[in-house]
Enzyme design. Structure first.
Site, PDB file in Angstrom:
ATOM      1  N   ASN A   1       0.831  -1.196   0.000  1.00 47.12           N
ATOM      2  CA  ASN A   1       0.000   0.000   0.000  1.00 47.12           C
ATOM      3  C   ASN A   1       0.878   1.264   0.000  1.00 47.12           C
ATOM      4  OD1 ASN A   1      -1.602   2.187   0.802  1.00 47.12           O
ATOM      5  ND2 ASN A   1      -2.937   0.928   2.057  1.00 47.12           N
TER       6      ASN A   1
ATOM      7  N   GLU B   1      -0.622 -13.705   4.771  1.00 44.09           N
ATOM      8  CA  GLU B   1      -1.414 -13.269   5.914  1.00 44.09           C
ATOM      9  C   GLU B   1      -2.281 -14.407   6.406  1.00 44.09           C
ATOM     10  OE1 GLU B   1      -3.565  -9.632   5.403  1.00 44.09           O
ATOM     11  OE2 GLU B   1      -1.742  -8.434   5.445  1.00 44.09           O
TER      12      GLU B   1
ATOM     13  N   ASP C   1      -0.063  -4.205  10.434  1.00 42.03           N
ATOM     14  CA  ASP C   1      -1.435  -4.591  10.142  1.00 42.03           C
ATOM     15  C   ASP C   1      -2.372  -3.674  10.920  1.00 42.03           C
ATOM     16  OD1 ASP C   1      -2.876  -6.411   8.472  1.00 42.03           O
ATOM     17  OD2 ASP C   1      -3.766  -7.198  10.299  1.00 42.03           O
TER      18      ASP C   1
ATOM     19  N   HIS D   1      -3.409   6.396  14.710  1.00 39.78           N
ATOM     20  CA  HIS D   1      -3.062   5.060  15.237  1.00 39.78           C
ATOM     21  C   HIS D   1      -1.691   4.621  14.699  1.00 39.78           C
ATOM     22  CE1 HIS D   1      -5.246   4.979  11.473  1.00 39.78           C
ATOM     23  NE2 HIS D   1      -4.652   3.852  11.178  1.00 39.78           N
TER      24      HIS D   1
HETATM   25  P1  ITT Z   1      -0.522  -3.909   3.440  1.00 37.82           P
HETATM   26  O1  ITT Z   1       0.044  -4.383   2.152  1.00 37.82           O
HETATM   27  O2  ITT Z   1       0.439  -3.121   4.269  1.00 37.82           O
HETATM   28  O3  ITT Z   1      -1.184  -5.030   4.269  1.00 37.82           O
HETATM   29  P2  ITT Z   1      -3.271  -2.921   3.319  1.00 37.82           P
HETATM   30  O4  ITT Z   1      -3.853  -1.725   2.672  1.00 37.82           O
HETATM   31  O5  ITT Z   1      -3.830  -4.275   2.980  1.00 37.82           O
HETATM   32  O6  ITT Z   1      -1.687  -2.879   3.043  1.00 37.82           O
HETATM   33  P3  ITT Z   1      -4.014  -3.311   6.125  1.00 37.82           P
HETATM   34  O7  ITT Z   1      -4.299  -4.753   5.936  1.00 37.82           O
HETATM   35  O8  ITT Z   1      -3.182  -2.923   7.307  1.00 37.82           O
HETATM   36  O9  ITT Z   1      -3.286  -2.675   4.874  1.00 37.82           O
HETATM   37  O10 ITT Z   1      -5.316  -2.452   6.200  1.00 37.82           O
HETATM   38  C1  ITT Z   1      -6.606  -3.010   6.289  1.00 37.82           C
HETATM   39  C2  ITT Z   1      -7.599  -2.081   5.642  1.00 37.82           C
HETATM   40  O11 ITT Z   1      -7.701  -0.910   6.423  1.00 37.82           O
HETATM   41  C3  ITT Z   1      -7.248  -1.661   4.223  1.00 37.82           C
HETATM   42  O12 ITT Z   1      -8.432  -1.620   3.450  1.00 37.82           O
HETATM   43  C4  ITT Z   1      -6.695  -0.261   4.374  1.00 37.82           C
HETATM   44  O13 ITT Z   1      -7.034   0.550   3.263  1.00 37.82           O
HETATM   45  C5  ITT Z   1      -7.429   0.221   5.631  1.00 37.82           C
HETATM   46  N1  ITT Z   1      -6.553   1.106   6.403  1.00 37.82           N
HETATM   47  C6  ITT Z   1      -5.385   0.782   7.011  1.00 37.82           C
HETATM   48  N2  ITT Z   1      -4.844   1.860   7.595  1.00 37.82           N
HETATM   49  C7  ITT Z   1      -5.694   2.895   7.351  1.00 37.82           C
HETATM   50  C8  ITT Z   1      -5.688   4.264   7.667  1.00 37.82           C
HETATM   51  O14 ITT Z   1      -4.699   4.835   8.336  1.00 37.82           O
HETATM   52  N3  ITT Z   1      -6.707   5.021   7.240  1.00 37.82           N
HETATM   53  C9  ITT Z   1      -7.711   4.487   6.548  1.00 37.82           C
HETATM   54  N4  ITT Z   1      -7.800   3.207   6.192  1.00 37.82           N
HETATM   55  C10 ITT Z   1      -6.795   2.410   6.584  1.00 37.82           C
END
Ligand code: ITT
Length: 188
Positions: free
Chosen positions: A10, A37, A66, A169
């Site tokens: 991401n 994962e 995560d 966070h």
């Molecule tokens: P990774 O490759 O790092 O896992 P990801 O986008 O899948 O990237 P996560 O699993 O940590 O990341 O995030 C879970 C969901 O929450 C995902 O849809 C993100 O877009 C959302 N998310 C994570 N952090 C966020 C934030 O700070 N603000 C808004 N949405 C967030």
């Protein structure tokens, strides 16, 4: 400048982490490796498992993060399924699930797992309580940013823009990591 490898797919997340770690003199190298994962309700176990496997695979210390959005009225949903829910029903789907619900309380939880090859993961956590907005607001954010209002701001993360870093966070978890990293690696 010290650098640390961060496994994420991401780019928006990577950009935030770069901004958060910069004042600590820590640079971020993004590794676009395929993350394994496990399915678990606990995001700490997900991040730790992933960091352990990946650090062995790339033979380097690295961090995995995560994050999940846990909505009180939905008993913590979408939580560890936040990425799947975002990809499928999206923000409008979540707002629909919340229709007619007055209790908008929610919490964003972030776990950063640092692991050296063959070592045990060390985790750092950040948590911000807030509310689910009644509509999508703000265009500076990504993911759930347009529907999450951190406590006491009256604005969504997407309306706060880069000021999100002051309260988020992710900032809380990565700042804790940075302080530990600097201390334990004797970085001056
Ligand atoms: P990774 O490759 O790092 O896992 P990801 O986008 O899948 O990237 P996560 O699993 O940590 O990341 O995030 C879970 C969901 O929450 C995902 O849809 C993100 O877009 C959302 N998310 C994570 N952090 C966020 C934030 O700070 N603000 C808004 N949405 C967030």
């Amino acid at each position: 400048m010290r650098s640390i490898t961060f496994a994420t797919g991401n780019p928006k997340k990577a950009e935030e982490v770069r901004r958060i770690l910069k004042p600590y003199g820590i640079e971020v190298d993004v590794a676009k490796v395929h993350k394994i994962e496990i399915q678990d309700e606990n995001i700490e176990r997900i991040a730790a498992f992933s960091a352990r496997i990946l650090s062995r695979r790339i033979c380097k210390p690295l961090i995995v993060e995560d994050t999940g959005l846990f909505i009180d009225a939905l008993k913590g949903f979408p939580g560890s399924y936040s990425a799947y829910v975002y990809r499928t029903i999206g923000l409008t789907g979540v707002l629909k699930l919340m229709e007619g619900i007055d209790d908008r309380d929610a919490v964003f939880r972030c776990v950063v797992a640092y692991c050296e090859p063959g070592g045990k993961p060390i985790v750092f956590k950040g948590e911000v309580r807030g509310r689910i907005a009644y509509e999508i607001r703000g265009d500076a954010g990504w993911g759930y940013d347009p529907i999450f209002e951190p406590e006491g701001y009256g604005k969504t993360y997407a309306e706060l823009g880069v000021y999100k870093d002051e309260v988020s966070h992710r900032a809380e978890a990565f700042r804790e990591f940075a302080r530990w990293y600097i201390r334990s690696k004797n970085i001056v």
